[in-house]
Design an enzyme around this catalytic site. Structure first.
Site, mmCIF file in Angstrom:
data_model
loop_
_atom_site.group_PDB
_atom_site.id
_atom_site.type_symbol
_atom_site.label_atom_id
_atom_site.label_comp_id
_atom_site.label_asym_id
_atom_site.label_seq_id
_atom_site.Cartn_x
_atom_site.Cartn_y
_atom_site.Cartn_z
ATOM 1 N N GLY A 77 13.122 61.388 -51.109
ATOM 2 C CA GLY A 77 14.225 62.346 -51.227
ATOM 3 C C GLY A 77 13.770 63.734 -51.642
ATOM 4 O O GLY A 77 14.501 64.476 -52.307
ATOM 5 N N CYS A 134 12.901 65.507 -42.619
ATOM 6 C CA CYS A 134 12.914 64.440 -43.630
ATOM 7 C C CYS A 134 14.093 63.501 -43.354
ATOM 8 O O CYS A 134 15.236 63.945 -43.310
ATOM 9 C CB CYS A 134 13.032 65.026 -45.033
ATOM 10 S SG CYS A 134 13.139 63.712 -46.275
ATOM 11 N N GLY A 221 2.308 54.846 -41.363
ATOM 12 C CA GLY A 221 1.167 53.925 -41.380
ATOM 13 C C GLY A 221 0.713 53.554 -39.982
ATOM 14 O O GLY A 221 1.249 54.047 -38.981
ATOM 15 N N GLY A 247 0.324 60.467 -38.097
ATOM 16 C CA GLY A 247 1.018 59.194 -37.863
ATOM 17 C C GLY A 247 0.030 58.051 -37.744
ATOM 18 O O GLY A 247 -0.482 57.770 -36.662
ATOM 19 N N GLY A 248 -0.280 57.424 -38.862
ATOM 20 C CA GLY A 248 -1.081 56.201 -38.831
ATOM 21 C C GLY A 248 -2.569 56.400 -38.646
ATOM 22 O O GLY A 248 -3.282 55.451 -38.308
#
Ligand code: SIN
Length: 313
Positions: A77, A134, A221, A247-248
């Protein structure tokens, strides 16, 4: 410059060249200060700070993090001390670490975005990463990363008040990410960050409850790597803007996949939670792989082709 340094050099924009393409991802490395206790973060290409907003935010109710197979969910948040405290305490020290700082900013309205962008001018940051995406604020309902018109208007206004280059961080939780990327470019963005987390849910079936306090949360992840690669590839086909891929990513092979798919530099996030030295270790391996391949970061970016350039949607 040594051959190794030249192999890794990563030009992003006129006047903004990173010594290598390894960056931290926002929200996963603070302002780099804790990481510096474990390893020499000065060797990284750039540091991206946790999102700051115009006013302090307490963040979302716990639990805020849940590990899953293949990744983790978070719903922080945008907890942060507010831009004034951040500039005075964290940024001043982060700038001393050495790598260029990409200062990640957000707001809950057009006015809040404008106010925080205005406040961080002259802060010493090399660039701003504008977090439009977000998923954990207003349930992901803010329109800026999902509505092309709202995105273009906001970015045009922010570009009008910013002397710092703006990299716009987009969400994969849309039907056509290419349309939003093109809107950001039309608004005058100087770069893009792809991708933020996927909206996810973890369930505790015995308690009949979600495992995250607010229910849905952002999934990151290794499991999201193919989605990130797909988004980068699609966007590369429709814009010339430099793309910061995220991203991962957890290995040098992953970094090279992102570069070939179209990223100019690569951010590591979730991997740093397991190992705060992950990005530094990947950097060593990256240099080895590039040398073996006889290639450079500059030369390898965007070199992937699909038959018939398939992939535009
Ligand atoms: C959060 O603070 O909830 C995560 C930030 C983001 O995903 O942009």
């Amino acid at each position: 410059m040594s051959p190794a340094e030249s192999r890794l050099e990563c030009p992003l924009l006129p006047g903004l060249t990173l010594r290598n393409p390894l960056m931290t991802a926002s929200g996963t490395y603070g302002a780099g200060l804790e990481g510096d206790q474990f390893g020499d973060v000065a060797r990284l290409g750039a540091l991206v700070t946790k999102t700051v907003t115009p006013h302090p935010r307490a963040g979302n109710p716990p639990p805020r993090i849940h590990e899953t197979s293949g990744g983790m969910l978070n719903s922080i948040g945008l907890e942060n001390p507010g831009v004034d405290a951040f500039l005075e305490n964290d940024l001043a020290r982060a700038l001393e670490l050495g790598p260029p700082i990409f200062l990640n900013v957000a707001g809950e309205s057009h006015e809040e975005f404008a106010s925080v962008v205005e406040r961080v001018q002259g802060s010493g940051a090399a660039a701003l990463e504008v977090n439009l995406s977000c998923p954990n604020v207003q349930g992901g309902a803010l329109p800026f990363a999902t509505d092309a018109k709202a995105c273009e208007k906001l970015i045009a206004d922010l570009v009008g008040i910013s002397e710092l280059p703006l990299f716009v961080k987009l969400t994969p939780n849309v039907t056509r990410i290419t349309e939003i990327a093109q809107a950001a470019e039309a608004g005058g963005a100087q770069g893009l960050t792809l991708i933020n987390t996927l909206l996810g849910l973890a369930v505790d079936w015995r308690r009949r409850e979600a495992r995250i306090g607010l229910g849905m949360a952002g999934y990151s992840g290794p499991a999201i790597k193919p989605v990130a690669l797909r988004c980068i590839y699609q966007v590369r086909l429709v814009t010339q803007l430099p793309i910061l891929g995220v991203g991962g990513v957890s290995s040098a092979e992953d970094v090279l996949e992102f570069l070939v798919a179209g990223a100019s530099a690569v951010q590591m996030g979730t991997a740093s939670f397991r190992n705060p030295l992950a990005a530094l270790q990947v950097l060593e391996d990256l240099e080895d792989l590039l040398r073996e391949d006889g290639s450079t970061v500059r030369g390898i970016t965007g070199t992937m082709r699909l038959p018939g350039q398939a992939g535009t949607m």
